[in-house]
Motif scaffolding. Sequence first.
Motif, PDB file in Angstrom:
ATOM      1  N   ALA A  50      90.463  62.099   9.025  1.00  0.00           N
ATOM      2  CA  ALA A  50      90.153  63.238   9.904  1.00  0.00           C
ATOM      3  C   ALA A  50      90.972  64.476   9.566  1.00  0.00           C
ATOM      4  N   SER A  51      91.976  64.332   8.708  1.00  0.00           N
ATOM      5  CA  SER A  51      92.946  65.398   8.480  1.00  0.00           C
ATOM      6  C   SER A  51      92.327  66.652   7.869  1.00  0.00           C
ATOM      7  N   TRP A  54      90.202  68.738  10.350  1.00  0.00           N
ATOM      8  CA  TRP A  54      90.984  69.233  11.494  1.00  0.00           C
ATOM      9  C   TRP A  54      91.854  70.425  11.104  1.00  0.00           C
ATOM     10  N   LYS A  55      92.500  70.366   9.944  1.00  0.00           N
ATOM     11  CA  LYS A  55      93.388  71.469   9.565  1.00  0.00           C
ATOM     12  C   LYS A  55      92.611  72.730   9.200  1.00  0.00           C
ATOM     13  N   LYS A  57      90.205  73.927  11.021  1.00  0.00           N
ATOM     14  CA  LYS A  57      89.941  74.663  12.252  1.00  0.00           C
ATOM     15  C   LYS A  57      91.025  75.707  12.459  1.00  0.00           C
ATOM     16  N   ARG A  62      91.897  74.906  17.888  1.00  0.00           N
ATOM     17  CA  ARG A  62      92.662  73.727  18.295  1.00  0.00           C
ATOM     18  C   ARG A  62      93.294  73.930  19.665  1.00  0.00           C
ATOM     19  N   LEU A 160      99.259  68.513  17.184  1.00  0.00           N
ATOM     20  CA  LEU A 160      97.843  68.831  17.032  1.00  0.00           C
ATOM     21  C   LEU A 160      97.619  70.325  16.842  1.00  0.00           C
ATOM     22  N   THR A 165      97.151  65.462  12.099  1.00  0.00           N
ATOM     23  CA  THR A 165      96.581  64.358  12.858  1.00  0.00           C
ATOM     24  C   THR A 165      97.723  63.427  13.245  1.00  0.00           C
ATOM     25  N   LEU A 190      88.260  66.807  21.045  1.00  0.00           N
ATOM     26  CA  LEU A 190      89.066  66.394  19.907  1.00  0.00           C
ATOM     27  C   LEU A 190      88.234  65.495  18.990  1.00  0.00           C
ATOM     28  N   VAL A 194      91.542  62.203  14.964  1.00  0.00           N
ATOM     29  CA  VAL A 194      92.645  63.172  15.016  1.00  0.00           C
ATOM     30  C   VAL A 194      93.826  62.597  15.798  1.00  0.00           C
TER      31      VAL A 194
END
Length: 476
Positions: A50-51, A54-55, A57, A62, A160, A165, A190, A194
């Motif tokens: 998921a990393s 997510w980063k 975004k 977030r 977060l 994550t 979420l 994450v």
Amino acid sequence: MLMRIGGTETASLDEVWIEVKNPATGELIDRVPAGRNEDAALAVDAAEAASGSWKKKTMRERGMILFRAAEKVREQHKDLARLLTMEQGKPLHESIDEVRGYANILEFYAGISAHQSGEFIRLGSSGDGLVVREPLGVCGAIIPWNMPVLIMGWKVGPVLLAGNTLVLKPASTTPLTNIRLAKILDESGLPPGVLNVITGRGEEAGEGLVRHPGLRKISFTGSCATGMKIRELASHHLKEVTLELGGSDPMIVLNDADVDRAVEGAVRGRFYNAGQTCTAVKRLYVQEAIAEVFIRKLKERTSTLNVGNGLGPKTDMGPLNSSGQRDLISRAVEDLRENDHGTIITGGCALKGKAYEQGWFYRPTLVTDIVPGSPLVTEEIFGPVLPVMTVPNLETAIREANNSRFGLGASVWTSNMHSARKAFDEIHAGIVWVNRHLTIPPEIPFGGVEGSGIGRENGQDALDSYSRTKSLVMGW
């Protein structure tokens, strides 16, 4: 109840379970899987998968997820607090405060998300420079049983928001509210993977998490011995660490203090959460001229505390979190009594009677005439026992306060700001309060010095610790 890995729930591979019991009644509340190394590996794999997305975004995106989660927590705070009291034991009003504190932390980090930026540097004839912050990657967090909700906020918020994550391991006696809070983050947007929650005991699930080579940072709150072991294990793969460890916080009351206010501060500072707080008042130093009056009032006030089931309407102090914890406190007091290391002026025993026979209750205890070097002063006593000592002046109080391997928090109670400033400058601690104790707003960096740990929770400091700088130099 199941573990949460990759946004879904799963049983431990061999389906060995840990029972979660109410400390006030011994009643079985639920059970959770006893996670092992294999489960920790699955959780890290899910976090790694998921990393990347997510980063990517924005920090503001977030932050909005954290804000929505805080809103849902506030809507559900009574149910969450009740669950927390059932598994941890603290009075319901303390659980409500803790749940609201968790929401405060998420709101703080959501609030600063729009104000984070890189740095542009003019280098003259050398060109221009740009410095940005990047997330570390997959992080781990191991949290204790005494303040499981608040400390989850300390970990989850900055980890977060910075774009990492996380794999979170709650304490084996208090995992239920943490799992519910993770679900609320899911419901708030979420993405899967994450945040992953792995339940189990420290020597299995916890150690498996710390040893995993895919982890870039581990944050731990707990005992000094475990913290030292985690630091050693983390060094094998050059993992970064934040360690918030034990404390033996001194409280200094000077002659010019408001005595009644200081008495209330000592009672709350020591007996809040049955004394099971890292920053609780664990050593009380009172200047000689007011000592007799202060100790008399402190004894009277302590004797009024109503100890009982945390769900009771008039409970001031709940049980200890486990039978083992109560046994530790009982042994410490019995050793003091047998060795004549002090005088117990109130309390000093477990509570007896039908209302207490199934729970792990202990009377609020005050001890005076402490023999120098007594473990009650030199060690961290994690329960409702408070040693009270007299000192001739502030200089002696500061010297005694610093005569410890710990350095987490301290407080001074005085109406003289010069005395307050002197205490702040000279006491070895990560945080010093004046005319209060225990309060830790999310804006204020928190952590210890010396034997109380390394790194900081809360504030901009915590957010920065979960990212690293990356520099660009442009030549023209």
